[in-house]
Design a protein around this motif. Structure first.
Motif, PDB file in Angstrom:
ATOM      1  N   LYS A  16      -3.939   8.836  -3.166  1.00 37.72           N
ATOM      2  CA  LYS A  16      -4.248   9.243  -4.535  1.00 37.72           C
ATOM      3  C   LYS A  16      -3.325  10.386  -4.973  1.00 37.72           C
ATOM      4  O   LYS A  16      -2.819  10.394  -6.102  1.00 37.72           O
ATOM      5  CB  LYS A  16      -5.711   9.672  -4.617  1.00 37.72           C
ATOM      6  CG  LYS A  16      -6.222   9.891  -6.008  1.00 37.72           C
ATOM      7  CD  LYS A  16      -7.719  10.164  -5.991  1.00 37.72           C
ATOM      8  CE  LYS A  16      -8.228  10.343  -7.401  1.00 37.72           C
ATOM      9  NZ  LYS A  16      -9.674  10.583  -7.421  1.00 37.72           N
ATOM     10  N   GLN A  17      -3.087  11.344  -4.083  1.00 35.61           N
ATOM     11  CA  GLN A  17      -2.203  12.470  -4.405  1.00 35.61           C
ATOM     12  C   GLN A  17      -0.747  12.008  -4.538  1.00 35.61           C
ATOM     13  O   GLN A  17      -0.027  12.491  -5.414  1.00 35.61           O
ATOM     14  CB  GLN A  17      -2.324  13.550  -3.324  1.00 35.61           C
ATOM     15  CG  GLN A  17      -3.674  14.243  -3.312  1.00 35.61           C
ATOM     16  CD  GLN A  17      -3.871  15.085  -2.066  1.00 35.61           C
ATOM     17  OE1 GLN A  17      -3.472  14.702  -0.971  1.00 35.61           O
ATOM     18  NE2 GLN A  17      -4.511  16.231  -2.255  1.00 35.61           N
ATOM     19  N   ILE A  18      -0.344  11.083  -3.680  1.00 32.73           N
ATOM     20  CA  ILE A  18       1.011  10.533  -3.777  1.00 32.73           C
ATOM     21  C   ILE A  18       1.171   9.819  -5.113  1.00 32.73           C
ATOM     22  O   ILE A  18       2.178   9.986  -5.811  1.00 32.73           O
ATOM     23  CB  ILE A  18       1.304   9.578  -2.594  1.00 32.73           C
ATOM     24  CG1 ILE A  18       1.397  10.366  -1.286  1.00 32.73           C
ATOM     25  CG2 ILE A  18       2.576   8.767  -2.836  1.00 32.73           C
ATOM     26  CD1 ILE A  18       1.437   9.508  -0.038  1.00 32.73           C
ATOM     27  N   LEU A  72       3.922  10.786  -7.966  1.00 37.62           N
ATOM     28  CA  LEU A  72       5.005   9.855  -8.319  1.00 37.62           C
ATOM     29  C   LEU A  72       4.717   9.052  -9.593  1.00 37.62           C
ATOM     30  O   LEU A  72       5.529   8.215  -9.983  1.00 37.62           O
ATOM     31  CB  LEU A  72       5.268   8.891  -7.155  1.00 37.62           C
ATOM     32  CG  LEU A  72       5.734   9.539  -5.846  1.00 37.62           C
ATOM     33  CD1 LEU A  72       5.894   8.480  -4.766  1.00 37.62           C
ATOM     34  CD2 LEU A  72       7.029  10.299  -6.062  1.00 37.62           C
ATOM     35  N   VAL A  73       3.570   9.296 -10.199  1.00 32.72           N
ATOM     36  CA  VAL A  73       3.133   8.603 -11.412  1.00 32.72           C
ATOM     37  C   VAL A  73       3.143   7.086 -11.177  1.00 32.72           C
ATOM     38  O   VAL A  73       3.812   6.313 -11.876  1.00 32.72           O
ATOM     39  CB  VAL A  73       3.990   8.999 -12.645  1.00 32.72           C
ATOM     40  CG1 VAL A  73       3.323   8.508 -13.925  1.00 32.72           C
ATOM     41  CG2 VAL A  73       4.219  10.500 -12.704  1.00 32.72           C
ATOM     42  N   ILE A  74       2.414   6.688 -10.137  1.00 31.37           N
ATOM     43  CA  ILE A  74       2.201   5.283  -9.805  1.00 31.37           C
ATOM     44  C   ILE A  74       0.714   5.108  -9.526  1.00 31.37           C
ATOM     45  O   ILE A  74      -0.022   6.094  -9.415  1.00 31.37           O
ATOM     46  CB  ILE A  74       3.043   4.825  -8.579  1.00 31.37           C
ATOM     47  CG1 ILE A  74       2.718   5.677  -7.347  1.00 31.37           C
ATOM     48  CG2 ILE A  74       4.537   4.878  -8.904  1.00 31.37           C
ATOM     49  CD1 ILE A  74       3.434   5.248  -6.068  1.00 31.37           C
ATOM     50  N   SER A  75       0.262   3.878  -9.397  1.00 31.45           N
ATOM     51  CA  SER A  75      -1.154   3.658  -9.107  1.00 31.45           C
ATOM     52  C   SER A  75      -1.440   3.938  -7.628  1.00 31.45           C
ATOM     53  O   SER A  75      -0.549   3.800  -6.784  1.00 31.45           O
ATOM     54  CB  SER A  75      -1.545   2.218  -9.447  1.00 31.45           C
ATOM     55  OG  SER A  75      -1.058   1.342  -8.450  1.00 31.45           O
ATOM     56  N   PRO A  76      -2.678   4.323  -7.325  1.00 27.77           N
ATOM     57  CA  PRO A  76      -3.031   4.540  -5.915  1.00 27.77           C
ATOM     58  C   PRO A  76      -2.809   3.282  -5.072  1.00 27.77           C
ATOM     59  O   PRO A  76      -2.407   3.362  -3.914  1.00 27.77           O
ATOM     60  CB  PRO A  76      -4.515   4.911  -5.970  1.00 27.77           C
ATOM     61  CG  PRO A  76      -4.705   5.496  -7.334  1.00 27.77           C
ATOM     62  CD  PRO A  76      -3.764   4.715  -8.222  1.00 27.77           C
ATOM     63  N   ARG A  77      -3.028   2.128  -5.656  1.00 30.79           N
ATOM     64  CA  ARG A  77      -2.818   0.859  -4.934  1.00 30.79           C
ATOM     65  C   ARG A  77      -1.335   0.682  -4.594  1.00 30.79           C
ATOM     66  O   ARG A  77      -0.990   0.225  -3.510  1.00 30.79           O
ATOM     67  CB  ARG A  77      -3.312  -0.300  -5.805  1.00 30.79           C
ATOM     68  CG  ARG A  77      -3.084  -1.642  -5.238  1.00 30.79           C
ATOM     69  CD  ARG A  77      -4.302  -2.137  -4.542  1.00 30.79           C
ATOM     70  NE  ARG A  77      -4.051  -3.521  -4.156  1.00 30.79           N
ATOM     71  CZ  ARG A  77      -4.548  -4.049  -3.091  1.00 30.79           C
ATOM     72  NH1 ARG A  77      -5.339  -3.360  -2.319  1.00 30.79           N
ATOM     73  NH2 ARG A  77      -4.296  -5.294  -2.802  1.00 30.79           N
ATOM     74  N   THR A  78      -0.458   1.039  -5.527  1.00 33.68           N
ATOM     75  CA  THR A  78       0.984   0.952  -5.267  1.00 33.68           C
ATOM     76  C   THR A  78       1.375   1.943  -4.171  1.00 33.68           C
ATOM     77  O   THR A  78       2.155   1.608  -3.268  1.00 33.68           O
ATOM     78  CB  THR A  78       1.783   1.226  -6.560  1.00 33.68           C
ATOM     79  OG1 THR A  78       1.405   0.266  -7.545  1.00 33.68           O
ATOM     80  CG2 THR A  78       3.277   1.147  -6.313  1.00 33.68           C
ATOM     81  N   ALA A  79       0.819   3.144  -4.212  1.00 32.23           N
ATOM     82  CA  ALA A  79       1.099   4.142  -3.170  1.00 32.23           C
ATOM     83  C   ALA A  79       0.643   3.619  -1.819  1.00 32.23           C
ATOM     84  O   ALA A  79       1.366   3.728  -0.820  1.00 32.23           O
ATOM     85  CB  ALA A  79       0.397   5.461  -3.494  1.00 32.23           C
ATOM     86  N   GLN A  80      -0.536   3.023  -1.787  1.00 30.34           N
ATOM     87  CA  GLN A  80      -1.062   2.451  -0.545  1.00 30.34           C
ATOM     88  C   GLN A  80      -0.133   1.359  -0.016  1.00 30.34           C
ATOM     89  O   GLN A  80       0.129   1.277   1.178  1.00 30.34           O
ATOM     90  CB  GLN A  80      -2.465   1.884  -0.789  1.00 30.34           C
ATOM     91  CG  GLN A  80      -3.096   1.282   0.442  1.00 30.34           C
ATOM     92  CD  GLN A  80      -4.444   0.645   0.130  1.00 30.34           C
ATOM     93  OE1 GLN A  80      -4.689   0.189  -0.990  1.00 30.34           O
ATOM     94  NE2 GLN A  80      -5.312   0.639   1.117  1.00 30.34           N
TER      95      GLN A  80
END
Length: 191
Positions: free
Chosen positions: A148-150, A154-162
């Protein structure tokens, strides 16, 4: 059994030589841990205890807990018991401490029985092919950020970060976020 230990030591030395150009700390830790067991079986107890100490230092450095590395934890405990019996507690602890405080180069020289390793320049590990975004995510993992913090940074969705984190783990052959953080840190030169 002695023949098996001799063959194991030979194979481990080949593996360590293969690890030399980039000094993959996880590979070196696994090899030293296994080398300790093999050298203990060959009655080289002091050397085996130093290998355990060097491996312990590398496990700590990479953020890896030995009990999480398959059967190595079981073998580690058996080796430790065997070495404590052979050396006594005080001598065992002294040799482990010696290995723990040794540089990686010195630990490799001992394991390979080759002092030329000390003179070889240590190269940075070759980075596996991470995309620019994956490298950004890996750098943020080093800071200890959650998905969530990433995502927020990076202004992306948490799912994309995951998804980025999962691909990084897969590419690096790792299983935990802390290992990625250690890998990023591993890009710095050795002490």
């Amino acid at each position: 059994m002695a023949r098996d230990a001799e063959q194991a030591v030979a194979v481990l030395r080949e593996s360590l030589r293969a690890a030399l150009p980039g000094h993959d700390r996880l590979l070196v830790a696994r090899c030293l841990e296994t080398m300790a067991r093999a050298r203990a079986r060959q009655c080289h107890s002091q050397e085996a205890a130093e290998h355990l100490g060097a491996a312990r230092s590398l496990w700590r450095w990479t953020g890896t807990v030995i009990s999480g590395v398959g059967q190595l934890g079981v073998h580690h405990l058996a080796c430790e018991r065997e070495l404590r019996t052979a050396l006594g507690d005080a001598a065992f602890e002294a040799h482990v401490r010696r290995g723990e405080t040794s540089t990686v180069q010195k630990s490799l020289a001992l394991a390979l029985l080759d002092d030329r390793v000390l003179a070889e320049p240590v190269q940075k590990a070759v980075r596996p092919l991470l995309t620019a975004r994956e490298q950004q995510v890996a750098d943020l993992l080093r800071e200890g950020l959650s998905d969530k913090q990433i995502a927020a940074r990076l202004v992306i969705s948490p799912r994309t970060a995951q998804g980025h984190v999962q691909r990084i783990l897969l590419k690096l052959g790792l299983t935990r976020r802390a290992q990625v953080a250690a890998w990023v840190h591993d890009q710095a030169p050795y002490p």
